[in-house]
Design a protein around this motif. Structure first.
Motif, PDB file in Angstrom:
ATOM      1  N   TYR A  65       0.489  -1.081   0.443  1.00 19.03           N
ATOM      2  CA  TYR A  65       0.037  -0.024  -0.078  1.00 19.03           C
ATOM      3  C   TYR A  65       1.051   0.976  -0.023  1.00 19.03           C
ATOM      4  O   TYR A  65       2.011   1.023   0.784  1.00 19.03           O
ATOM      5  N   GLU A 123      -3.000   5.773   4.062  1.00 18.34           N
ATOM      6  CA  GLU A 123      -3.716   4.431   4.542  1.00 18.34           C
ATOM      7  C   GLU A 123      -3.867   5.880   5.300  1.00 18.34           C
ATOM      8  O   GLU A 123      -3.607   6.990   5.804  1.00 18.34           O
ATOM      9  N   LYS A 148      -6.946   7.372   8.671  1.00 20.26           N
ATOM     10  CA  LYS A 148      -6.843   6.578   9.874  1.00 20.26           C
ATOM     11  C   LYS A 148      -7.911   7.073  10.363  1.00 20.26           C
ATOM     12  O   LYS A 148      -7.861   8.868  10.775  1.00 20.26           O
ATOM     13  N   SER A 156       2.348  13.330   6.491  1.00 24.11           N
ATOM     14  CA  SER A 156       1.072  12.731   7.414  1.00 24.11           C
ATOM     15  C   SER A 156       0.731  13.935   7.886  1.00 24.11           C
ATOM     16  O   SER A 156       1.022  15.273   7.801  1.00 24.11           O
ATOM     17  N   ALA A 193      -5.986  -4.516   4.741  1.00 19.74           N
ATOM     18  CA  ALA A 193      -5.965  -3.461   4.158  1.00 19.74           C
ATOM     19  C   ALA A 193      -6.975  -3.014   5.094  1.00 19.74           C
ATOM     20  O   ALA A 193      -7.018  -1.732   4.984  1.00 19.74           O
ATOM     21  N   SER A 248      -8.389   2.058  10.029  1.00 15.26           N
ATOM     22  CA  SER A 248      -7.646   2.381   9.408  1.00 15.26           C
ATOM     23  C   SER A 248      -8.705   1.848   7.984  1.00 15.26           C
ATOM     24  O   SER A 248      -8.551   0.520   7.881  1.00 15.26           O
ATOM     25  N   ARG A 278      -6.658   0.729   4.117  1.00 18.36           N
ATOM     26  CA  ARG A 278      -4.887   1.131   2.878  1.00 18.36           C
ATOM     27  C   ARG A 278      -4.909   0.630   2.098  1.00 18.36           C
ATOM     28  O   ARG A 278      -5.826   0.047   1.180  1.00 18.36           O
TER      29      ARG A 278
END
Length: 302
Positions: free
Chosen positions: A20, A23, A25, A73, A264, A299, A301
């Motif tokens: 991946y 991501e 979350k 991020s 994922a 989460s 991915r």
């Protein structure tokens, strides 16, 4: 047929992918304290990895760390806090963070590490008081002397209540708040260690992370360990304490469980219990007091 093919590709990515690059979350915590009235938090974080992360080996939750995956991020956290018969306020924090693993001609066998972050917190008081705004700048550098073992030191500069969005997502609002109040709105230094490794002869792994904060001859520390029963399922415990008598918390205990439904998609739950340093049940200033939090997270991915 093209639509069917696209749908099948998306389904495959969500259920069976072992690599991946993005991501996302999400998390929410129920906050029960000495002073508040049944409040919740909401947190969201998105991460982009510069190269595909191979999640086929080791614990899925630690795939990025095991791959030494450099990334960037962004995050946002929101808390509404109602103090009984007193101050009511909303807290919003947004942040950006970059994390890099790299080597130089002089450190080819020992990967180096660095991360830098910025967070801004706004406390929006609902009882006529002026809003408070805080900024938080952090830098950390380190190295990996052996595989999957990180040593790092850092420096953080902060002013009136500036939370760390990424600490909130990883450790919960109580611990993030405790670190911010420990600093006393002053600069501080940190030292951190992290390790993830397989348990010989089993399908299990163990993860450990420790962090120490130094400020004005006072110190705080946090310890966290996770047992990965399988690559998909983990349980963990944590503890934090401080010698700073003016900080918000001491003896902060935590527990968590995380499960990857597919490679994922993950879901998890957390619990944190934090004891206040002083009896502040009747305080008119924003403070958590003795605190219990219960959180749910997920989460994706791709």
């Amino acid at each position: 047929m093209k639509k069917i093919g696209l749908a099948a590709a998306v389904l495959l990515a969500m259920t069976g992918a072992h690599a991946y690059q993005f991501e996302v979350k999400g998390q929410s915590e129920y906050v029960d304290t000495t002073t508040n009235d049944k409040n919740y938090t909401g947190d969201l974080q998105g991460t982009y990895y510069f190269k595909n992360v191979d999640a086929s080996k080791g614990p899925l939750a630690e795939a990025a760390f095991l791959n030494k995956a450099s990334n960037v991020s962004v995050g946002y956290s929101y808390e509404q806090y109602n103090v009984k018969n007193s101050v009511n306020y909303h807290v919003g924090t947004y942040g950006v963070k970059g994390e890099a693993y790299f080597a130089t001609p002089y450190t080819a066998s020992i990967p180096l590490y660095a991360n830098a972050s910025y967070n801004h917190t706004n406390q929006d008081f609902k009882n006529g008081k002026n809003d408070d705004n805080g900024d938080r700048y952090a830098l950390e550098v380190g190295a990996m002397p052996t595989n999957n073992f990180l040593l790092a030191v850092g420096y953080t500069r902060t002013n009136p209540l500036a939370l760390d969005t990424f600490d909130i997502m990883n450790y919960g609002i109580a611990k993030a708040y405790g670190e911010s109040t420990f600093s006393g709105n002053k600069d501080y230094t940190t030292a951190r260690v992290k390790y993830v490794g397989a348990i010989d002869g089993t399908n299990m792994s163990i993860g450990f992370e420790g962090k120490t904060i130094f400020n004005n001859h006072q110190a705080a520390y946090g310890l966290k360990t996770d047992l990965f029963l399988t690559p998909a399922l983990s349980v963990g415990v944590s503890f934090a304490d401080t010698s700073n008598l003016n900080s918000g918390f001491d003896h902060v205990w935590g527990a968590n469980v995380n499960y990857f439904v597919t490679p994922a998609i993950s879901v998890g739950a957390t619990y944190v219990k934090a004891n206040a340093k002083n009896d502040i049940a009747n305080s008119s200033t924003p403070s958590f007091g003795d605190t219990d939090t219960v959180g749910l997270n997920a989460s994706v991915r791709f």
